[in-house]
Motif scaffolding. Sequence first.
Motif, PDB file in Angstrom:
ATOM      1  N   VAL A  80       0.839  -1.200   0.000  1.00 43.53           N
ATOM      2  CA  VAL A  80       0.000   0.000   0.000  1.00 43.53           C
ATOM      3  C   VAL A  80       0.873   1.248   0.000  1.00 43.53           C
ATOM      4  O   VAL A  80       0.658   2.193  -0.782  1.00 43.53           O
ATOM      5  CB  VAL A  80      -0.947  -0.003   1.217  1.00 43.53           C
ATOM      6  N   TYR A  81       1.887   1.282   0.863  1.00 43.36           N
ATOM      7  CA  TYR A  81       2.752   2.454   0.952  1.00 43.36           C
ATOM      8  C   TYR A  81       3.469   2.721  -0.372  1.00 43.36           C
ATOM      9  O   TYR A  81       3.559   3.869  -0.831  1.00 43.36           O
ATOM     10  CB  TYR A  81       3.792   2.255   2.055  1.00 43.36           C
ATOM     11  N   LEU A  82       3.985   1.656  -0.987  1.00 45.15           N
ATOM     12  CA  LEU A  82       4.718   1.832  -2.238  1.00 45.15           C
ATOM     13  C   LEU A  82       3.795   2.292  -3.357  1.00 45.15           C
ATOM     14  O   LEU A  82       4.197   3.091  -4.221  1.00 45.15           O
ATOM     15  CB  LEU A  82       5.413   0.524  -2.623  1.00 45.15           C
ATOM     16  N   ASP A  83       2.557   1.821  -3.353  1.00 43.02           N
ATOM     17  CA  ASP A  83       1.599   2.303  -4.344  1.00 43.02           C
ATOM     18  C   ASP A  83       1.261   3.772  -4.102  1.00 43.02           C
ATOM     19  O   ASP A  83       1.063   4.539  -5.044  1.00 43.02           O
ATOM     20  CB  ASP A  83       0.326   1.453  -4.297  1.00 43.02           C
ATOM     21  N   ARG A  84       1.190   4.158  -2.849  1.00 45.22           N
ATOM     22  CA  ARG A  84       0.925   5.560  -2.543  1.00 45.22           C
ATOM     23  C   ARG A  84       2.071   6.451  -3.021  1.00 45.22           C
ATOM     24  O   ARG A  84       1.843   7.547  -3.534  1.00 45.22           O
ATOM     25  CB  ARG A  84       0.720   5.732  -1.038  1.00 45.22           C
ATOM     26  N   LEU A  85       3.288   5.969  -2.848  1.00 40.42           N
ATOM     27  CA  LEU A  85       4.439   6.742  -3.317  1.00 40.42           C
ATOM     28  C   LEU A  85       4.424   6.909  -4.828  1.00 40.42           C
ATOM     29  O   LEU A  85       4.806   7.952  -5.358  1.00 40.42           O
ATOM     30  CB  LEU A  85       5.739   6.053  -2.892  1.00 40.42           C
ATOM     31  N   ALA A  86       3.999   5.862  -5.517  1.00 39.98           N
ATOM     32  CA  ALA A  86       3.949   5.923  -6.978  1.00 39.98           C
ATOM     33  C   ALA A  86       2.694   6.612  -7.486  1.00 39.98           C
ATOM     34  O   ALA A  86       2.517   6.742  -8.700  1.00 39.98           O
ATOM     35  CB  ALA A  86       4.030   4.511  -7.558  1.00 39.98           C
ATOM     36  N   GLN A  87       1.798   7.028  -6.578  1.00 37.03           N
ATOM     37  CA  GLN A  87       0.519   7.651  -6.939  1.00 37.03           C
ATOM     38  C   GLN A  87      -0.289   6.755  -7.870  1.00 37.03           C
ATOM     39  O   GLN A  87      -0.888   7.207  -8.827  1.00 37.03           O
ATOM     40  CB  GLN A  87       0.742   9.021  -7.585  1.00 37.03           C
ATOM     41  N   VAL A 163      -3.977   2.383   7.244  1.00 35.81           N
ATOM     42  CA  VAL A 163      -4.553   1.573   6.167  1.00 35.81           C
ATOM     43  C   VAL A 163      -5.873   1.019   6.694  1.00 35.81           C
ATOM     44  O   VAL A 163      -5.891   0.260   7.670  1.00 35.81           O
ATOM     45  CB  VAL A 163      -3.617   0.422   5.759  1.00 35.81           C
ATOM     46  N   THR A 164      -6.957   1.397   6.081  1.00 31.82           N
ATOM     47  CA  THR A 164      -8.269   0.951   6.535  1.00 31.82           C
ATOM     48  C   THR A 164      -8.473  -0.522   6.204  1.00 31.82           C
ATOM     49  O   THR A 164      -7.811  -1.075   5.308  1.00 31.82           O
ATOM     50  CB  THR A 164      -9.376   1.775   5.861  1.00 31.82           C
ATOM     51  N   PRO A 165      -9.388  -1.190   6.908  1.00 30.70           N
ATOM     52  CA  PRO A 165      -9.666  -2.602   6.587  1.00 30.70           C
ATOM     53  C   PRO A 165     -10.098  -2.811   5.140  1.00 30.70           C
ATOM     54  O   PRO A 165      -9.724  -3.814   4.517  1.00 30.70           O
ATOM     55  CB  PRO A 165     -10.782  -2.964   7.572  1.00 30.70           C
ATOM     56  N   ASP A 166     -10.883  -1.870   4.583  1.00 31.38           N
ATOM     57  CA  ASP A 166     -11.307  -2.008   3.188  1.00 31.38           C
ATOM     58  C   ASP A 166     -10.114  -1.927   2.243  1.00 31.38           C
ATOM     59  O   ASP A 166     -10.003  -2.697   1.281  1.00 31.38           O
ATOM     60  CB  ASP A 166     -12.325  -0.923   2.840  1.00 31.38           C
TER      61      ASP A 166
END
Length: 249
Positions: A80-87, A163-166
Amino acid sequence: MEPRKGGARVPRAVSVLAGLLERAAERGDAEGDGGAAPAPSSSPSAFRGKALPAIPVRRYAERIYRYAGCSPACFVVAYVYLDRLAQRPLDGEEDEEAGAAVVGVDSYSVHRLLITAVMVAAKFMDDMHFNNAYFARVGGVEVAEMNGLELELLFALRFRLNVTPDTFARYCAALEGEMLVPPPPPAPAAADEEDEAERRDHQAALLLIRKAKDGAATAVRDQAGVGGRAAAGGVPVVVPRAAVEMIAR
Protein backbone atom coordinates in the motif's frame (compact mmCIF):
# COMPACT_ATOMS: atom_id res chain seq x y z
CA MET A 1 9.20 -11.86 17.62
CA GLU A 2 12.20 -13.72 16.27
CA PRO A 3 13.83 -14.43 12.91
CA ARG A 4 12.38 -17.40 11.09
CA LYS A 5 14.44 -20.49 10.41
CA GLY A 6 16.35 -20.55 7.14
CA GLY A 7 14.10 -23.29 5.77
CA ALA A 8 10.86 -21.49 6.61
CA ARG A 9 8.42 -21.41 3.73
CA VAL A 10 8.02 -17.94 2.27
CA PRO A 11 4.35 -17.00 1.68
CA ARG A 12 3.36 -16.76 -1.95
CA ALA A 13 2.18 -13.18 -1.33
CA VAL A 14 5.77 -12.13 -0.58
CA SER A 15 7.01 -13.62 -3.85
CA VAL A 16 4.13 -12.03 -5.76
CA LEU A 17 4.90 -8.62 -4.27
CA ALA A 18 8.55 -9.06 -5.24
CA GLY A 19 7.45 -9.90 -8.78
CA LEU A 20 5.33 -6.75 -8.95
CA LEU A 21 8.28 -4.66 -7.78
CA GLU A 22 10.56 -6.31 -10.34
CA ARG A 23 8.18 -5.37 -13.13
CA ALA A 24 7.84 -1.84 -11.76
CA ALA A 25 11.63 -1.52 -11.69
CA GLU A 26 11.84 -2.74 -15.28
CA ARG A 27 9.28 -0.14 -16.33
CA GLY A 28 11.23 2.52 -14.45
CA ASP A 29 14.44 1.48 -16.19
CA ALA A 30 12.71 1.57 -19.59
CA GLU A 31 11.34 5.05 -18.94
CA GLY A 32 14.80 6.20 -17.91
CA ASP A 33 18.00 6.00 -19.90
CA GLY A 34 18.01 2.35 -20.86
CA GLY A 35 18.88 1.08 -17.40
CA ALA A 36 21.50 3.74 -16.64
CA ALA A 37 21.60 5.48 -13.29
CA PRO A 38 18.35 7.47 -12.89
CA ALA A 39 18.23 11.21 -13.02
CA PRO A 40 18.09 12.93 -9.62
CA SER A 41 14.54 14.11 -10.31
CA SER A 42 13.13 10.60 -10.79
CA SER A 43 13.24 9.63 -7.11
CA PRO A 44 14.48 11.10 -3.83
CA SER A 45 18.27 10.81 -3.66
CA ALA A 46 18.10 8.82 -0.39
CA PHE A 47 16.62 5.80 -2.21
CA ARG A 48 19.00 5.83 -5.18
CA GLY A 49 21.97 3.54 -4.93
CA LYS A 50 25.21 4.31 -6.70
CA ALA A 51 25.37 0.81 -8.15
CA LEU A 52 22.91 -1.96 -8.93
CA PRO A 53 22.43 -4.35 -5.97
CA ALA A 54 23.77 -7.83 -6.62
CA ILE A 55 20.81 -9.63 -5.01
CA PRO A 56 17.58 -9.99 -7.04
CA VAL A 57 14.43 -8.38 -5.66
CA ARG A 58 12.76 -11.75 -5.10
CA ARG A 59 15.59 -13.10 -2.98
CA TYR A 60 15.81 -9.77 -1.16
CA ALA A 61 12.13 -9.96 -0.22
CA GLU A 62 12.55 -13.54 0.97
CA ARG A 63 15.53 -12.48 3.07
CA ILE A 64 13.48 -9.73 4.71
CA TYR A 65 10.66 -12.16 5.48
CA ARG A 66 12.99 -14.75 7.01
CA TYR A 67 15.08 -12.42 9.16
CA ALA A 68 12.96 -9.35 9.93
CA GLY A 69 10.45 -11.36 11.97
CA CYS A 70 7.51 -9.19 10.91
CA SER A 71 4.03 -10.51 10.17
CA PRO A 72 2.98 -11.28 6.57
CA ALA A 73 0.44 -8.45 6.83
CA CYS A 74 3.36 -6.01 6.90
CA PHE A 75 4.16 -6.89 3.29
CA VAL A 76 0.59 -6.06 2.26
CA VAL A 77 0.81 -2.71 4.08
CA ALA A 78 4.22 -2.09 2.50
CA TYR A 79 2.55 -2.70 -0.88
CA VAL A 80 0.00 0.00 0.00
CA TYR A 81 2.75 2.45 0.95
CA LEU A 82 4.72 1.83 -2.24
CA ASP A 83 1.60 2.30 -4.34
CA ARG A 84 0.93 5.56 -2.54
CA LEU A 85 4.44 6.74 -3.32
CA ALA A 86 3.95 5.92 -6.98
CA GLN A 87 0.52 7.65 -6.94
CA ARG A 88 -1.08 4.48 -8.33
CA PRO A 89 -3.46 3.58 -5.49
CA LEU A 90 -6.27 1.13 -6.05
CA ASP A 91 -9.86 2.37 -6.42
CA GLY A 92 -11.07 4.28 -3.40
CA GLU A 93 -7.63 5.59 -2.36
CA GLU A 94 -7.37 8.70 -4.54
CA ASP A 95 -8.74 11.20 -2.04
CA GLU A 96 -6.71 9.80 0.83
CA GLU A 97 -3.46 9.88 -1.09
CA ALA A 98 -3.71 13.38 -2.55
CA GLY A 99 -0.48 15.24 -1.98
CA ALA A 100 1.85 12.25 -1.60
CA ALA A 101 5.25 12.78 -3.17
CA VAL A 102 6.03 10.83 -6.33
CA VAL A 103 8.88 8.37 -5.88
CA GLY A 104 10.19 6.57 -8.95
CA VAL A 105 10.83 2.82 -8.74
CA ASP A 106 13.74 1.43 -10.73
CA SER A 107 16.59 -1.01 -10.30
CA TYR A 108 18.60 1.54 -8.32
CA SER A 109 15.89 2.30 -5.75
CA VAL A 110 13.60 -0.75 -5.46
CA HIS A 111 15.61 -2.56 -2.76
CA ARG A 112 15.82 0.44 -0.44
CA LEU A 113 12.16 1.24 -0.99
CA LEU A 114 11.18 -2.32 -0.09
CA ILE A 115 13.21 -2.64 3.12
CA THR A 116 12.09 0.82 4.29
CA ALA A 117 8.42 0.22 3.53
CA VAL A 118 8.44 -3.13 5.35
CA MET A 119 10.21 -1.61 8.36
CA VAL A 120 7.73 1.27 8.64
CA ALA A 121 4.83 -1.16 8.17
CA ALA A 122 6.19 -3.40 10.94
CA LYS A 123 6.42 -0.46 13.32
CA PHE A 124 2.87 0.57 12.48
CA MET A 125 1.29 -2.91 12.44
CA ASP A 126 3.16 -5.19 14.83
CA ASP A 127 3.15 -4.90 18.62
CA MET A 128 6.77 -6.08 18.70
CA HIS A 129 9.38 -5.38 16.05
CA PHE A 130 13.11 -5.03 15.60
CA ASN A 131 14.82 -1.64 15.66
CA ASN A 132 16.38 0.28 12.78
CA ALA A 133 19.83 -1.15 13.42
CA TYR A 134 18.57 -4.69 12.95
CA PHE A 135 16.63 -3.81 9.78
CA ALA A 136 19.78 -2.13 8.49
CA ARG A 137 21.68 -5.40 8.90
CA VAL A 138 18.90 -7.34 7.17
CA GLY A 139 18.76 -4.84 4.31
CA GLY A 140 22.51 -4.50 3.91
CA VAL A 141 22.69 -0.74 4.59
CA GLU A 142 24.27 1.42 7.26
CA VAL A 143 22.25 2.37 10.32
CA ALA A 144 22.51 6.08 9.53
CA GLU A 145 21.25 5.42 6.00
CA MET A 146 18.37 3.32 7.35
CA ASN A 147 17.35 6.20 9.62
CA GLY A 148 17.47 8.60 6.70
CA LEU A 149 15.44 6.26 4.48
CA GLU A 150 12.76 6.02 7.15
CA LEU A 151 12.43 9.81 7.40
CA GLU A 152 12.44 10.12 3.61
CA LEU A 153 9.59 7.62 3.33
CA LEU A 154 7.54 9.21 6.10
CA PHE A 155 7.76 12.68 4.60
CA ALA A 156 7.10 11.34 1.10
CA LEU A 157 3.93 9.71 2.43
CA ARG A 158 3.03 12.87 4.37
CA PHE A 159 2.83 10.55 7.39
CA ARG A 160 -0.29 8.89 5.95
CA LEU A 161 0.40 5.46 7.40
CA ASN A 162 -3.09 4.35 8.31
CA VAL A 163 -4.55 1.57 6.17
CA THR A 164 -8.27 0.95 6.54
CA PRO A 165 -9.67 -2.60 6.59
CA ASP A 166 -11.31 -2.01 3.19
CA THR A 167 -8.03 -0.85 1.69
CA PHE A 168 -6.17 -3.80 3.20
CA ALA A 169 -8.77 -6.19 1.76
CA ARG A 170 -8.48 -4.62 -1.71
CA TYR A 171 -4.71 -5.01 -1.76
CA CYS A 172 -4.97 -8.57 -0.49
CA ALA A 173 -7.39 -9.28 -3.34
CA ALA A 174 -4.98 -7.67 -5.79
CA LEU A 175 -2.14 -9.92 -4.60
CA GLU A 176 -4.44 -12.94 -4.72
CA GLY A 177 -5.37 -12.07 -8.29
CA GLU A 178 -1.68 -11.96 -9.21
CA MET A 179 -1.27 -15.42 -7.71
CA LEU A 180 -3.75 -16.79 -10.25
CA VAL A 181 -1.55 -15.63 -13.11
CA PRO A 182 0.71 -18.52 -14.21
CA PRO A 183 4.42 -17.85 -13.67
CA PRO A 184 6.43 -16.86 -16.75
CA PRO A 185 8.33 -19.61 -18.58
CA PRO A 186 12.01 -19.98 -17.73
CA ALA A 187 14.45 -17.77 -19.56
CA PRO A 188 15.89 -19.29 -22.77
CA ALA A 189 19.37 -19.39 -21.26
CA ALA A 190 18.17 -21.37 -18.26
CA ALA A 191 16.16 -23.71 -20.48
CA ASP A 192 19.19 -24.30 -22.70
CA GLU A 193 21.33 -25.11 -19.67
CA GLU A 194 18.74 -27.62 -18.42
CA ASP A 195 18.53 -29.25 -21.85
CA GLU A 196 22.31 -29.45 -22.05
CA ALA A 197 22.55 -31.03 -18.60
CA GLU A 198 19.87 -33.57 -19.51
CA ARG A 199 21.67 -34.36 -22.76
CA ARG A 200 24.94 -34.95 -20.89
CA ASP A 201 23.19 -37.23 -18.38
CA HIS A 202 21.60 -39.17 -21.22
CA GLN A 203 24.93 -39.62 -22.98
CA ALA A 204 26.54 -40.77 -19.73
CA ALA A 205 23.77 -43.32 -19.24
CA LEU A 206 24.21 -44.61 -22.80
CA LEU A 207 27.94 -44.97 -22.16
CA LEU A 208 27.23 -47.02 -19.04
CA ILE A 209 24.86 -49.28 -20.97
CA ARG A 210 27.40 -49.71 -23.77
CA LYS A 211 30.16 -50.64 -21.32
CA ALA A 212 27.85 -53.10 -19.60
CA LYS A 213 26.99 -54.75 -22.92
CA ASP A 214 30.67 -54.91 -23.92
CA GLY A 215 31.49 -56.49 -20.57
CA ALA A 216 28.77 -59.06 -21.05
CA ALA A 217 29.99 -59.92 -24.54
CA THR A 218 33.58 -60.29 -23.30
CA ALA A 219 32.45 -62.57 -20.51
CA VAL A 220 30.59 -64.79 -22.99
CA ARG A 221 33.64 -65.06 -25.28
CA ASP A 222 35.86 -65.93 -22.35
CA GLN A 223 33.45 -68.63 -21.23
CA ALA A 224 33.31 -70.16 -24.71
CA GLY A 225 37.11 -70.29 -25.04
CA VAL A 226 38.01 -71.91 -21.73
CA GLY A 227 37.96 -75.74 -22.15
CA GLY A 228 34.23 -76.15 -22.42
CA ARG A 229 33.53 -74.40 -19.11
CA ALA A 230 29.80 -73.93 -18.60
CA ALA A 231 28.47 -70.53 -19.53
CA ALA A 232 26.82 -70.34 -16.15
CA GLY A 233 30.24 -70.03 -14.60
CA GLY A 234 30.80 -66.52 -16.03
CA VAL A 235 30.79 -63.29 -14.07
CA PRO A 236 27.34 -61.64 -14.07
CA VAL A 237 27.07 -58.05 -15.34
CA VAL A 238 24.99 -55.62 -13.30
CA VAL A 239 23.54 -52.60 -15.13
CA PRO A 240 23.41 -49.52 -12.85
CA ARG A 241 19.87 -48.53 -11.85
CA ALA A 242 20.53 -44.88 -12.74
CA ALA A 243 21.36 -45.90 -16.29
CA VAL A 244 18.21 -47.98 -16.63
CA GLU A 245 16.02 -45.16 -15.30
CA MET A 246 17.67 -42.65 -17.64
CA ILE A 247 17.01 -44.81 -20.68
CA ALA A 248 13.41 -45.38 -19.58
CA ARG A 249 12.62 -41.65 -19.69
